[in-house]
Design a protein around this motif. Structure first.
Motif, short mmCIF file in Angstrom:
data_model
loop_
_atom_site.label_atom_id
_atom_site.label_comp_id
_atom_site.label_asym_id
_atom_site.label_seq_id
_atom_site.Cartn_x
_atom_site.Cartn_y
_atom_site.Cartn_z
N CYS A 144 -10.24 5.06 -7.21
CA CYS A 144 -9.07 5.16 -6.34
C CYS A 144 -8.02 4.16 -6.80
N TYR A 145 -6.76 4.47 -6.52
CA TYR A 145 -5.68 3.56 -6.92
C TYR A 145 -5.80 2.19 -6.26
N CYS A 146 -6.56 2.11 -5.15
CA CYS A 146 -6.71 0.84 -4.43
C CYS A 146 -7.68 -0.11 -5.15
N ASN A 198 0.79 -1.23 0.00
CA ASN A 198 0.00 0.00 0.00
C ASN A 198 0.83 1.28 0.00
N SER A 199 2.08 1.23 -0.47
CA SER A 199 2.90 2.43 -0.51
C SER A 199 2.74 3.14 -1.84
N ASN A 200 2.62 4.49 -1.78
CA ASN A 200 2.59 5.24 -3.03
C ASN A 200 3.98 5.47 -3.60
N THR A 201 5.01 5.08 -2.87
CA THR A 201 6.35 4.94 -3.46
C THR A 201 6.41 3.49 -3.93
N VAL A 202 5.95 3.29 -5.17
CA VAL A 202 5.57 1.95 -5.61
C VAL A 202 6.75 0.98 -5.68
N GLY A 242 -2.63 12.37 -0.23
CA GLY A 242 -3.47 11.21 0.11
C GLY A 242 -4.15 11.49 1.43
#
Length: 297
Positions: A169-171, A79-83, A135
């Motif tokens: 959403c990205y999720c 779940n990190s946006n630093t993918v 976020g």
């Protein structure tokens, strides 16, 4: 023993040395080499810790705050946006790189811990720390103890569904709190209702304060969503204090008009929970990372 806190962000990595009394002794900030990949980020943290320990003149405990959380199932980051961090055994690799045990927690949890221990929530029994920026996240601290939960998702109100027909959403879901209460969420909503698509959240807030009707309408929708979303958390957690952090927390109306909207939806005849701005600002996350180790350890 001195403690080092590291706030691993998508664009910058910040570190500090904290003494037993909670005073910051040294700090340093450098870019996060996200484009260079996972190994570069590990090496960057190693170099930052080395430089801070050189200033401190001793080895230190290390706590790290990062977007996302460690999966209880795999031990890898999720779940990190630093993918480039997702799916990696970040804690294990950092312990190998730094040659010591570390403590690692979600960055919103670190924010909540800092504000609960010696910030806006100091002395309160139950504190909910809110991050609203690019976020939306949150953390829970009860009697000075961070509550991460069985699945390490405690406080993640940003991925509750607020409007089922809302933005993707990205999720993978639609209408998450994050898609509506984040800075980009406000900007997207404003543009969808005829506003200037080049405006960011800060510009929208400014234009609303100057009497712009489209911007004010966007702010009214935003405050209403804030009230409905946060009331759900308060109905479940019943915190003494909600501390607001992140770029969107700089909207003064959240603690006045926003609080009134929350009160409309809370299951009580009055809202006794305090909704307060942060005390430590941008340093809350890195302070909380250091405070993952208690002063006595």
């Amino acid at each position: 023993m001195l403690r080092i806190g590291i706030d691993l962000g998508g664009t910058k990595t910040e570190g500090l040395v904290m003494n037993e009394a909670g005073k910051m002794l040294y700090s340093e900030r450098r870019p996060t080499p996200q484009a260079a990949g996972y190994e570069a980020i590990l090496n960057n943290i190693h170099a930052l810790v080395y430089d801070l320990e050189k200033k401190a003149g001793q080895s230190c405990r290390v706590g790290i705050g990062t977007p996302g959380a460690i999966s209880a199932r795999t031990g890898r980051l999720k779940n990190s946006n630093t993918v480039c961090l997702n799916g990696k055994p970040l804690k294990d690799d950092l312990e190998k790189t730094l040659a010591r045990p570390i403590r690692l927690a979600n960055d919103a949890n670190c924010f909540a811990l800092s504000e609960a221990l010696d910030g806006a929530g100091q002395g309160a029994g139950v504190v909910f720390g809110v991050i609203m920026g690019t976020g939306v996240g949150g953390g829970i601290v009860i009697n000075g103890q961070l509550i991460e939960g069985l699945q390490h998702i405690a406080g993640e109100w940003g991925h509750n569904i607020l409007e089922a027909d809302g933005p993707p959403c990205y999720c993978g879901k639609n209408g998450c709190v994050e898609t509506l209460l984040s800075g980009p969420g406000l900007a997207q909503d404003y543009a969808l209702h005829g506003g200037n698509p080049s405006f960011d959240a800060k510009q929208i807030v400014m234009h609303a304060d100057q009497g712009d009707n489209l911007a004010e309408a966007a702010m009214q929708r935003y405050l209403e969503r804030f009230g409905r979303a946060l009331s759900v958390v308060i109905n479940i957690l019943d915190p003494d204090v909600v501390v607001l952090g992140g770029g969107m927390s700089n909207i003064p109306r959240l603690c006045t008009d926003g609080r009134e909207r929350v009160a409309r939806y809370v299951f009580n005849d009055e809202l006794r929970t305090k909704i307060l701005p942060h005390v430590h600002g941008d340093s809350s996350g890195v302070r909380g990372a250091a405070q993952l180790w208690s002063a006595a350890e």
